[in-house]
Design an enzyme around this catalytic site. Structure first.
Site, PDB file in Angstrom:
ATOM      1  CG  ASP A 154      47.023  35.662  29.213  1.00  0.00           C
ATOM      2  OD1 ASP A 154      47.820  35.825  28.274  1.00  0.00           O
ATOM      3  OD2 ASP A 154      46.065  34.880  29.159  1.00  0.00           O
ATOM      4  CE1 TYR A 182      40.006  31.066  24.111  1.00  0.00           C
ATOM      5  CE2 TYR A 182      42.269  30.831  23.357  1.00  0.00           C
ATOM      6  CZ  TYR A 182      40.998  30.307  23.532  1.00  0.00           C
ATOM      7  OH  TYR A 182      40.722  29.026  23.113  1.00  0.00           O
ATOM      8  CG  LEU A 200      38.202  32.087  52.768  1.00  0.00           C
ATOM      9  CD1 LEU A 200      38.279  30.587  52.553  1.00  0.00           C
ATOM     10  CD2 LEU A 200      36.759  32.510  52.976  1.00  0.00           C
ATOM     11  CD  GLU A 238      52.837  26.668  54.686  1.00  0.00           C
ATOM     12  OE1 GLU A 238      52.508  27.869  54.843  1.00  0.00           O
ATOM     13  OE2 GLU A 238      53.958  26.326  54.256  1.00  0.00           O
ATOM     14  CG  ASN A 290      57.844  27.137  54.306  1.00  0.00           C
ATOM     15  OD1 ASN A 290      56.685  27.106  54.716  1.00  0.00           O
ATOM     16  ND2 ASN A 290      58.604  28.206  54.383  1.00  0.00           N
TER      17      ASN A 290
END
Length: 753
Positions: free
Chosen positions: A376, A461, A520, A562, A655
Site C-alpha cells: 500500500d 480497506y 530507539l 544482527e 548482515n
C-alpha cells in the site's frame, strides 16, 4: 361542595403549579460554559521541532517552480502526463541526517538546511527512468542534486513507477472499448452495456521484471455503496507497458472459471450457446449487498467525552506536548504517519517511529484475487488519509490538523482535518489497589492517554493508525483494519479460498502485514540488546532437602550480532526483548525499554517465491539492525511493480554486524490472517482486528513515573472521601457542571477528491 373545600383545593393547585414551575426552571437552566485553563507549554526552544516539519504548500510550489525552470527539459503536469512524458511525481520533505539533527537539537549546532525530495518520471528520454532529486534550500531553492544512484545503487527503471491516476483513466477507456465487443453477453450476464461496471486494479503486474500487465476485476457500480461486494464474474488482463497508450492491449479475459483470448471470443461463445452464463440483475441502491445506509432512525445520543477546563495537551506547529511527553509529528504521502524526537520528561526515548509498509496478500480461484499482493505504500497511505469525521473517527472535541501533499500534480493538495490529537480516558485504571489488610485505604490512577490518529483509505480497506502515550512512560502503537473486504465471483471450489458472503460473492482470504521502523535511543544513542525469559530448575528444598521444587529462574542473554536478533515471524521468541543502555538506574540495572509485540500474523510468503525478497521484511516479527543513513526505509514504492528485482530488499540489511553499544533500529512486523465471513458485510469491524506493539520502560526509571501524576487518587478510612480537598474525584461534580461549546458539525472531505 363548600367554599372551604374549594379554597383548600385551589390552594393545593396553586402550590402544585408553583412547585412545577420551580422544577422546570431548575431543569431548564443553562449549564455554565466550561472555563478553559491554558494547556501546558513545551519546554523545548521554540521552532526546534520544525526540522522535522512536513513541507508547507508554499514550499512545495517553490520546488515545482524551481524544477520547471532548472532541469532543462519540458515537464507535463502529472495529472495529464502520458507515459512518454516527463513529470513531477511527488515532492516531500527530505529529512536531514540524524547526526546533523542531533547536533542542532542537543549541542547547539547549526540548523540543518531545509530540503525537499522530488521524484520525477522521465518518460521522454532515450532511456526512460525514475530520478530522485534533493532540492534546497527552502523556502527559496537554489540547487538540486541527483541522489538516485546514492540511494539505490543506480538508475531506477521506468517500469517500476507506480501507476498514476491518468494511467488508470486510460486503462478504463481501453476496457470500456473492449466491452463494447460483447454487447449481448453483457446484457444477459449483467444487465449492462458496460458503462455501469467499474474496474478494480490488482498488483503486482505480471510475473517477471519489466512486465506491466494487470488483471482488473469488474463489479456492478451502485451509487452510494461499496462496489467491492458485487463482482460480475468478469476479469480482464491489460498490457499497459508500452510508452504509447495506443499500443496497449487486452491480453486475456476470464469469466466464471474460463479463460478467453478476447471479449470478441467471449461474445462468440455466448452467441453460439456454449457459454454458461450466470444472470445477474443490476443491484438496487436500497437493497445492494454491503449498503451502509442506516436501517433505523437515530436514538438518544451516545456518551460524550469532553474536557471541562479545556485540552490538557498543547499543539504548536508540528509538536504536541502532554504531561511530560513531547512528540514531533508528520505524514509521508507514501508511507503515512511518522513521528520524531519522542521525549518523556525531557529525555529522548525514540528518535523516529514511522510506518513503513502495509501488505495485503490474497488467495482466490479467480486470477485477480490469486495474484494480488498489494503493497500500500506504492498507492499512498499518507495522501489517501482523508478528512476525519468529528465524533466518530475521533472524539468530537479532539484537535484536528490539516495535512498537505504534492503527488501526481503540480499543485499542492490539502486533506483537511486528516489527523487528530486527543486525550483518551480508557475507562480502566492505569493502576489501583484497595487495601483491606492492616490499614484501610484506596489508591489509584485513571489510564488517560494522549492519542495521535490518522486513517488511510486504500481502495476498499481503511486502516486506523494510532500512536498512544501513557502516563507510565510507555508508547503504544496500534492499527485496526476496517472498510470493505475485497471479493471474487463465487464459482467452483471457491470455499477453498474463503467464505461465501452473498449470492455470487466470495470473501477471499488474505493477510494483513504491517511494518514499522522504531529508532530507539534509550538514555543515549548507544544501546545493546538483551533478552530475558523464564526457565525451570529442579532443586531440593534447602530447609529439609527431602522434597523437590520446580523453581522458575530468569535467563538473561545479551545478543551480539544482527543474525541473532532477527526473530522469524510466528516463531517463539523471548518474552522480554529490551534496548539497554550502558547506564544503570538506582538499583544497578541497565536503563532499558522493552519491546512487546501483539500479533496474529498469517504465514509469510515462501522464501523460494520469485517476489519474496521485495517483502522480505515480513520474514521477521522483530529484527534489530545497526542504524545507517543508507538504510532509511525497509522497502520502496518501486517494489510493487517490480517485486522480482526489488529496489530495496530488507533482507540485505541483516548482515551479522555487531549490535553491542551501537545506534540500533527495531523493525517490527504485526498483522493478522483474515478469512472473511458473513459478519464482514457490510464492513469489517475493528473488534478483534487490531494489532500493534508497546515500548515499555524496563528499569529505565527508579519507580513508576506516573506516581507524579496530578490525577492520582488516594484516600483512607479516616478521611472524608467525599471532600474535594481529600479526593480529586469528589471535585468532578462541580468541575464538570458545565456544557462544552461544541463546534458545529462540518465535513468537507468530499471536496478534496
Amino acid at each position: 361542595m363548600s367554599l372551604k373545600t374549594v379554597l383548600i383545593l385551589l390552594g393545593l393547585a396553586l402550590a402544585t403549579i408553583f412547585a412545577l414551575v420551580c422544577v422546570l426552571l431548575t431543569r431548564g437552566s443553562t449549564p455554565s460554559s466550561c472555563q478553559h485553563l491554558p494547556a501546558e507549554q513545551e519546554d523545548m526552544e521554540d521552532g526546534q521541532s520544525l526540522v522535522f516539519a512536513d513541507l508547507t504548500p508554499e514550499e512545495m510550489s517553490q520546488v515545482v517552480r524551481y524544477l520547471q525552470g532548472n532541469l532543462g527539459v519540458p515537464l507535463v503536469d502529472a495529472s495529464r502526463a502520458k507515459p512518454s512524458d516527463n513529470c513531477i511525481a511527488s515532492v516531500d520533505l527530505q529529512v536531514p541526517g540524524k547526526a546533523e539533527v542531533l547536533r542542532f537539537l542537543d549541542a547547539g549546532g547549526a540548523r540543518p538546511a531545509r530540503e525537499a525530495l522530488a521524484v520525477l518520471y522521465f518518460g521522454s528520454q532515450a532511456e526512460p527512468n525514475i530520478t530522485e532529486f534533493v532540492v534546497g534550500p527552502l523556502p527559496l531553492p537554489a540547487y538540486h542534486r541527483d541522489v538516485t544512484a546514492q540511494k539505490y545503487g543506480g538508475k531506477v527503471l521506468y517500469h517500476r513507477r507506480p501507476v498514476t491516476g491518468k494511467e488508470y483513466v486510460d486503462i478504463n477507456a481501453l476496457v470500456q472499448r473492449e466491452l463494447k465487443k460483447a454487447p449481448r453477453f453483457l446484457a444477459v450476464c449483467c444487465e449492462s452495456d458496460g458503462t455501469n461496471l467499474v474496474i478494480l486494479t490488482t498488483a503486482p503486474r505480471g510475473f517477471k521484471s519489466g512486465d506491466r500487465m494487470t488483471w482488473f476485476v469488474l463489479f456492478h457500480n451502485v451509487a452510494g455503496t461499496g462496489y467491492y461486494l458485487s463482482p460480475v464474474g468478469l476479469e480482464v488482463l491489460v498490457d499497459h507497458g508500452d510508452l504509447q497508450v495506443s499500443r496497449w492491449q487486452l491480453r486475456k479475459v476470464f469469466y466464471n472459471g474460463r479463460y478467453f483470448a478476447s471479449t470478441g471470443d467471449l461474445e462468440r461463445e455466448f452467441v453460439a450457446g456454449v457459454l454458461e452464463v450466470v444472470r445477474l440483475k443490476q443491484p438496487k441502491a436500497d437493497a445492494v449487498l454491503g449498503s451502509m445506509r442506516p436501517r433505523r432512525p437515530p436514538e438518544s445520543p451516545a456518551p460524550l467525552q469532553f474536557e471541562p477546563q479545556g485540552p490538557r495537551y498543547s499543539v504548536r506547529g508540528n509538536r504536541v506536548t502532554f504531561q511530560g511527553w513531547s512528540i514531533a509529528f508528520g505524514m509521508n504521502p507514501n508511507t503515512g504517519p511518522r513521528l520524531f524526537d519522542i521525549r518523556y520528561r525531557g529525555e529522548r526515548i525514540v528518535y523516529e517511529l514511522s510506518l513503513q509498509e502495509a501488505l495485503a496478500l490474497y488467495g482466490s480461484n479467480c486470477p485477480g484475487g490469486m495474484s494480488t499482493r498489494y503493497m500500500d505504500g506504492s498507492f499512498g497511505m499518507g495522501r489517501f488519509a482523508y478528512e476525519l469525521v468529528r465524533g466518530l473517527d475521533c472524539p468530537y472535541t479532539a484537535t484536528y490538523v490539516d495535512r498537505h501533499y504534492l503527488a501526481e500534480t503540480d499543485t499542492p493538495k490539502t486533506n483537511q482535518n486528516s489527523l487528530c490529537i486527543f486525550e483518551h480516558d480508557s475507562a480502566v485504571p492505569l493502576r489501583r489497589h484497595f487495601s483491606d489488610s492492616q490499614s484501610l485505604y484506596y489508591g489509584g490512577l485513571r489510564k488517560n492517554t494522549l492519542v495521535i490518529r490518522t486513517i488511510s483509505t486504500l481502495i476498499n480497506y481503511d486502516y486506523i493508525w494510532d500512536f498512544m502515550f501513557h502516563g507510565s512512560g510507555a508508547v503504544e502503537v496500534r492499527v485496526h483494519a476496517t472498510g470493505y473486504i475485497s471479493s471474487s465471483f463465487f464459482h467452483g471450489q471457491g470455499t477453498d479460498y474463503g467464505n461465501r458472503v452473498g449470492p455470487h460473492t466470495l470473501g477471499t482470504m488474505h493477510l494483513h502485514h504491517i511494518h514499522y521502523k522504531v529508532d530507539l535511543d534509550v538514555d543515549g544513542q548507544l544501546n545493546s540488546l538483551e533478552t530475558q525469559d523464564m526457565e525451570y530448575e529442579f532443586v531440593k528444598d534447602p530447609w529439609s532437602t527431602q522434597n523437590t521444587i520446580e523453581r522458575p529462574y530468569l535467563h538473561r542473554k545479551r545478543l551480539e550480532k544482527e543474525d541473532e536478533a532477527a526473530f522469524p515471524l510466528n516463531a517463539p521468541m523471548p518474552r522480554y526483548v529490551s534496548f539497554v543502555s550502558p547506564n544503570p538506574n538506582k538499583w544497578e540495572h541497565p536503563r532499558s525499554y522493552r519491546i512487546q509485540i501483539i500479533n496474529f500474523s498469517g504465514k509469510h510468503l515462501p522464501t523460494n517465491s520469485s517476489m519474496e525478497r521485495s517483502i522480505s521484511w515480513g520474514r521477521y516479527q522483530l529484527a534489530i539492525t545497526r542504524r545507517k543513513e543508507e538504510e532509511p526505509t525497509s522497502t520502496s514504492i518501486y517494489n510493487q511493480n517490480d517485486p522480482w528485482t526489488p529496489t530495496v530488499a530488507f533482507a540485505d540489511f541483516i548482515n551479522n554486524e555487531t549490535i553491542t553499544n551501537q545506534d540500533l533500529v527495531a523493525w517490527i512486523t504485526v498483522g493478522f490472517l483474515h478469512v472473511p465471513h458473513a459478519e464482514d458485510v457490510p464492513n469489517t469491524v475493528t473488534v478483534g482486528n487490531g494489532v500493534g506493539f508497546f515500548l515499555r520502560p524496563y528499569n529505565y526509571f527508579n519507580e513508576d513515573p506516573s506516581v507524579d501524576s496530578p490525577d492520582s487518587v488516594y484516600f483512607s478510612s479516616d478521611q472524608d472521601a467525599g471532600a474535594c480537598g481529600a479526593n480529586s474525584l469528589a471535585c468532578l461534580s462541580s468541575a464538570a457542571a458545565c456544557a462544552p461549546r461544541l463546534p458545529p458539525f462540518h465535513f468537507g472531505g468530499f471536496l478534496n477528491l
